[in-house]
Design an enzyme around this catalytic site. Structure first.
Site, PDB file in Angstrom:
ATOM      1  N   CYS A   1      -6.052  -2.827 -13.950  1.00 16.78           N
ATOM      2  CA  CYS A   1      -5.922  -1.726 -12.991  1.00 16.78           C
ATOM      3  C   CYS A   1      -4.848  -1.961 -11.938  1.00 16.78           C
ATOM      4  CB  CYS A   1      -7.255  -1.425 -12.323  1.00 16.78           C
ATOM      5  SG  CYS A   1      -7.853  -2.779 -11.304  1.00 16.78           S
TER       6      CYS A   1
ATOM      7  N   ARG B   1     -10.910   2.757  -5.168  1.00 18.56           N
ATOM      8  CA  ARG B   1     -10.718   1.836  -4.032  1.00 18.56           C
ATOM      9  C   ARG B   1     -11.645   2.310  -2.914  1.00 18.56           C
ATOM     10  NH1 ARG B   1      -5.086   1.542  -5.983  1.00 18.56           N
ATOM     11  NH2 ARG B   1      -4.497  -0.658  -6.116  1.00 18.56           N
TER      12      ARG B   1
ATOM     13  N   HIS C   1       0.815  -1.221   0.000  1.00 17.08           N
ATOM     14  CA  HIS C   1       0.000   0.000   0.000  1.00 17.08           C
ATOM     15  C   HIS C   1       0.841   1.260   0.000  1.00 17.08           C
ATOM     16  CE1 HIS C   1      -3.435  -2.415   0.334  1.00 17.08           C
ATOM     17  NE2 HIS C   1      -2.803  -3.102   1.264  1.00 17.08           N
TER      18      HIS C   1
ATOM     19  N   ASN D   1      -1.793  -6.840  -8.959  1.00  7.94           N
ATOM     20  CA  ASN D   1      -1.087  -6.945  -7.669  1.00  7.94           C
ATOM     21  C   ASN D   1      -1.458  -8.247  -6.971  1.00  7.94           C
ATOM     22  OD1 ASN D   1      -0.518  -4.325  -8.370  1.00  7.94           O
ATOM     23  ND2 ASN D   1      -2.036  -3.439  -7.004  1.00  7.94           N
ATOM     24  N   ASP D   2      -2.766  -8.505  -6.906  1.00 10.80           N
ATOM     25  CA  ASP D   2      -3.192  -9.749  -6.265  1.00 10.80           C
ATOM     26  C   ASP D   2      -3.025 -10.946  -7.189  1.00 10.80           C
ATOM     27  OD1 ASP D   2      -3.893  -9.279  -3.557  1.00 10.80           O
ATOM     28  OD2 ASP D   2      -5.535  -8.029  -4.266  1.00 10.80           O
TER      29      ASP D   2
ATOM     30  N   ARG E   1     -15.224   0.080  -7.061  1.00 12.40           N
ATOM     31  CA  ARG E   1     -15.024  -1.287  -6.595  1.00 12.40           C
ATOM     32  C   ARG E   1     -15.694  -1.415  -5.225  1.00 12.40           C
ATOM     33  NH1 ARG E   1      -9.109  -3.551  -5.526  1.00 12.40           N
ATOM     34  NH2 ARG E   1      -9.141  -2.171  -3.735  1.00 12.40           N
TER      35      ARG E   1
ATOM     36  N   ARG F   1       2.476 -10.313  -1.484  1.00 16.74           N
ATOM     37  CA  ARG F   1       2.828  -9.053  -2.128  1.00 16.74           C
ATOM     38  C   ARG F   1       3.433  -8.046  -1.155  1.00 16.74           C
ATOM     39  NH1 ARG F   1      -3.124  -6.363  -3.430  1.00 16.74           N
ATOM     40  NH2 ARG F   1      -2.138  -4.343  -3.324  1.00 16.74           N
TER      41      ARG F   1
ATOM     42  N   GLU G   1      -8.440 -11.183 -10.059  1.00 19.86           N
ATOM     43  CA  GLU G   1      -7.328 -11.077  -9.112  1.00 19.86           C
ATOM     44  C   GLU G   1      -6.863 -12.450  -8.659  1.00 19.86           C
ATOM     45  OE1 GLU G   1      -7.826  -7.318  -6.349  1.00 19.86           O
ATOM     46  OE2 GLU G   1      -9.684  -8.443  -6.460  1.00 19.86           O
TER      47      GLU G   1
HETATM   48  C1  PEP Z   1      -4.843  -5.427  -7.476  1.00 19.47           C
HETATM   49  O1  PEP Z   1      -4.896  -6.396  -6.716  1.00 19.47           O
HETATM   50  O2  PEP Z   1      -4.104  -5.382  -8.480  1.00 19.47           O
HETATM   51  C2  PEP Z   1      -5.665  -4.231  -7.207  1.00 19.47           C
HETATM   52  C3  PEP Z   1      -5.777  -3.264  -8.075  1.00 19.47           C
HETATM   53  O3  PEP Z   1      -6.278  -4.167  -5.989  1.00 19.47           O
HETATM   54  P1  PEP Z   1      -5.533  -3.725  -4.617  1.00 19.47           P
HETATM   55  O4  PEP Z   1      -4.130  -3.281  -4.960  1.00 19.47           O
HETATM   56  O5  PEP Z   1      -6.357  -2.642  -4.035  1.00 19.47           O
HETATM   57  O6  PEP Z   1      -5.584  -4.992  -3.841  1.00 19.47           O
HETATM   58 MG    MG Z   2      -6.419  -6.452  -5.173  1.00 18.13          MG
END
Ligand code: PEP
Ligand code: MG
Length: 558
Positions: free
Chosen positions: A519, A313, A203, A471-472, A349, A482, A448
């Site tokens: 995204c 988000r 984050h 990311n996920d 989302r 991550r 994801e």
């Molecule tokens: C992701 O997982 O790529 C995503 C955009 O969601 P977050 O980073 O908020 O988990």
């Molecule tokens: Mg995510």
């Protein structure tokens, strides 16, 4: 943007630290340590005193905590508003609770020292609150643990000062920034971040990119004894030099001047692209959307030429509250964003709580493997009232712009069907109330999880659009946390498996006439733009400071 991954991210000498550089540029500013970033050197080993002395010590620590909370409350009130500040007032009140004080006193009378008396009393109270019927009181368990943790750190002699003392912008140093810390941060005061933990997809890294400032994550421990010194933070080099010499500062400033001039020149050129549709050489149009967390960023996204918002988000609104937001509060927040987007597509989302995004008042169970636990859509389907409050708010906001809704962490068709049937119930509810909403609101999901990618053809029959959360998707495909800095090089070097999953999904989704965007953070990686263009990805959604560079990159594609 290429992130500098150094596997040997270790302390090289007294004043130089290395980590993973994220965000943009370099900065020279004073270091300021976030309260939770403690170091063993600061921890005081106390002699245990008589019961009276222990009681006095505990009361003194509680007074210090209350005074700190007052300062934080004032700062948050000034930067974010009354409601967001209220949680700190509630925390201060918890420390004045008669029952807690009596329980602490009783433990001290039994011979425990101040800290252990506090720990035992807190656990007793948490057990009592956790067993109550009342949702509000049950939700106070996390608050109580949080605030007693603060007192505990004070008793341990750890640095728990509020971070900003003067007026200048600082390099904020923290062990890590939780989403709730990020949500309440006075961003205008932060020139850069350094976190001991974290990785390019954590984050803090996402926040640094959104703010367009330099950051260094996964640095390991920096002694808090350094607080207040000047330091040079360079995201590109992945380095932090503490107390640079005058000579070093001078040459940094000179280099910085020419870098900034060059950046300004590039930006002026790119600004001409603001309203140029991002079309590749072979004629494929890719929409360039923004990832945002709040209304202010919606404004900035529009000025940077965003074609829409690909990811709001929505957890940030929850993270800033001390308790469940009402439908009205959510509706006002979403409608404001939709209005600022002036008719451009705005993908909200739904709440992605759990795992690394803990919201204290939800009182989610502690889990052995939270990333594989009850998070995202799983929380919403288990807490229908919470979900439907948000769905009603999103629906009502859809009367003020082109609002779409998107579910996180989906793994099956069944989850999508359950969510849709709850959405239909909400529509009936709004019909009953006579409130306006878009009856054809677009309904999408995130990819994801490998399951969602593999099932994309079946899922495509259920939804209007997809967005890949890289990311996920990376974390779950590579079975690599991550947030873990040790695994950052592994995640950075093994993108191929998820690129193939995206390729597979894009083909399946396009076969059914569907629409797919990206995204996650990889959407802004210039080394992948051509590959995404070749997959005919329909949209790339990136942080606001990256919008123009990605538009430029797409225009350079074959
Ligand atoms: C992701 O997982 O790529 C995503 C955009 O969601 P977050 O980073 O908020 O988990
Ligand atoms: Mg995510």
């Amino acid at each position: 943007m290429t992130e500098d991954i150094k596997e040997d991210a270790v302390l090289s000498s007294g004043a130089a630290y290395y980590g993973i550089g994220v965000g943009q540029g370099a900065v020279c500013a004073r270091l300021s340590f976030w309260e939770a970033s403690t170091s063993p050197e600061k921890t005081v080993k106390r002699e245990v005193g008589t019961p009276t002395e222990e009681w006095n010590t505990l009361q003194e620590a509680m007074r210090t905590a209350i005074s700190q909370l007052g300062q934080i409350e004032a700062r948050v009130r000034a930067s974010l508003g009354e409601e967001e500040a209220s949680i700190f007032g509630i925390h201060a009140m918890l420390l004045e609770d008669e029952d807690l004080l009596e329980a602490c006193q009783a433990q001290i009378a039994r011979g425990e020292d101040a800290k252990h008396a506090l720990l035992t009393a807190t656990e007793q109270m948490c057990r009592t609150l956790g067993g109550l019927e009342d949702d509000y009181l049950r939700a106070r368990v996390a608050d109580l643990r949080d605030v007693c943790g603060r007192v505990e750190r004070i008793l341990d002699g750890e640095d728990t000062q509020p971070i900003f003392s003067g007026d200048e912008r600082v390099i904020l140093v923290a062990s890590d920034l939780s989403p709730s810390q990020s949500a309440t941060l006075d961003r205008s005061r932060v020139a850069g971040f350094v976190t001991f933990a974290g990785s390019p997809n954590s984050h803090t890294a996402i926040l640094a990119r959104a703010m367009g400032i330099p950051a260094l994550v996964g640095v390991g421990q920096i002694p808090t004894a350094y607080g207040g010194e000047f330091a040079i933070l360079d995201a590109r080099a992945g380095s932090l030099r503490i107390s640079p010499s005058e000579e070093e500062q001078r040459s940094f400033e000179e280099a910085q001047k020419s870098t900034l001039q060059e950046e300004r020149r590039k930006r002026d050129v790119m600004k001409r692209l603001l309203s140029t549709p991002a079309v590749t050489g072979s004629g494929h149009r890719i929409l360039i959307y923004a990832n945002i967390g709040e209304a202010l960023e919606a404004e900035a996204a529009c000025s940077e030429g965003a074609d829409g918002v690909g990811l709001l988000r929505s957890e940030f609104l929850y993270l800033r509250k001390a308790d469940y937001p009402t439908e009205e509060e959510l509706f006002e927040g979403y409608a404001e964003i939709a209005r600022r987007l002036k008719g451009k597509r705005t993908v909200i989302r739904t709440l992605d709580a759990g795992a690394d995004k803990q919201i204290p008042y939800l009182g989610l169970e502690r889990e052995e493997n939270p990333a594989l636990g009850v998070r995202g859509i799983r929380v919403c389907l288990a807490r229908r009232e919470l979900f439907q409050t948000q769905l009603c708010a999103i629906l009502r906001a859809s009367a003020y712009g082109q609002v779409c809704l998107m579910l996180p962490m989906v793994v099956s068709v069944d989850e999508v069907r359950q969510a849709r049937s709850l959405l239909l119930e909400c529509m009936r509810e709004l019909d009953g109330r006579g409130q306006a909403y878009d009856k054809n609101i677009e309904f999408g999901i995130m990819i994801e999880t490998p399951a969602a990618a593999i099932m994309s053809e079946e899922l495509a029959r259920e939804v209007d659009f997809f967005s890949v959360g890289t990311n996920d998707l990376l974390q779950y495909t590579l079975a690599a946390d991550r947030q873990n800095p040790t695994l950052a090089p592994l995640l950075a070097r093994n993108q191929e498996p998820i690129l193939r999953l995206i390729e597979y999904s894009a083909a399946a989704i396009h076969r059914t006439g569907g629409w797919i965007g990206i995204c996650g953070e990889l959407a802004a990686d210039p080394s992948l733009t051509q590959r995404f263009a070749d997959m005919h990805i329909d949209e790339l959604s990136v942080s606001v400071p990256q919008l123009l560079a990605v538009r430029d990159q797409v225009l350079r594609c074959k």
